[in-house]
Write an enzyme that holds these catalytic residues in place. Structure first.
Site, mmCIF file in Angstrom:
data_model
loop_
_atom_site.group_PDB
_atom_site.id
_atom_site.type_symbol
_atom_site.label_atom_id
_atom_site.label_comp_id
_atom_site.label_asym_id
_atom_site.label_seq_id
_atom_site.Cartn_x
_atom_site.Cartn_y
_atom_site.Cartn_z
ATOM 1 C CE LYS A 1 -2.061 4.517 4.931
ATOM 2 N NZ LYS A 1 -3.200 4.371 5.826
ATOM 3 C CE LYS B 1 -2.683 -0.673 3.676
ATOM 4 N NZ LYS B 1 -3.824 -0.496 4.589
#
Ligand code: C2G
Length: 133
Positions: A47, A45
């Protein structure tokens, strides 16, 4: 028992996350499952969580609105999760509005308004500013 599921990284837990979890428990059902993104899935992601999966899991398990924590390893596990856990409601913040409508064949799909003014990104930025002037 009406079961609700939601997915996310839930890093640096804040009131935006808590508001969603509280509404899931108080308004949408009576058993809340949270699928927390693994460290590897976070990388997918793009992240980077401050807390590891194990730490984020321990923190979420301590939240009164959460009944069960499972791991989210891929974008493609939601239908299997919904079937396996006999989920009645899938809920996400409305930054995801529409993205998971395909799940409506399997359960109710609810998007709740995001809590304005707070995010993990903002927390990191504010702390960085505070430390670096
Ligand atoms: N959220 C919110 N209000 C905020 C911040 C977050 O309601 N101010 C909600 C998000 O909408 C999401 C949940 O809190 O439903 C978790 O947020 P994140 O950890 O940022 O989740 P995300 O990285 O969007 O992961 O497969 C789905 C993904 O794993 C979602």
């Amino acid at each position: 028992m009406k079961k609700v599921i939601t997915y996310g990284t839930f890093d640096l837990l804040h009131t935006g996350h808590i508001n969603l979890l509280r509404r899931a428990k108080e308004e949408l059902g009576d058993y809340v499952i949270v699928a927390i993104s693994s460290d590897e899935f976070n990388a997918l992601k793009k992240k980077e969580a401050y807390y590891s999966f194990e730490q984020r899991k321990a923190i979420l398990e301590a939240v009164r609105y959460v009944d069960e924590v499972i791991v989210e390893k891929s974008w493609d596990q939601k239908i299997d999760d919904i079937k396996k856990h006999e989920v009645d409601v899938f809920v996400m913040g409305d930054d995801w509005e529409g993205k998971f409508d395909f799940l409506s064949e399997h359960c109710d799909v609810v998007y709740l308004p995001r809590t304005v003014g707070i995010s993990t990104t903002k927390i990191k930025k504010d702390l960085n500013l505070a430390n670096n002037g």
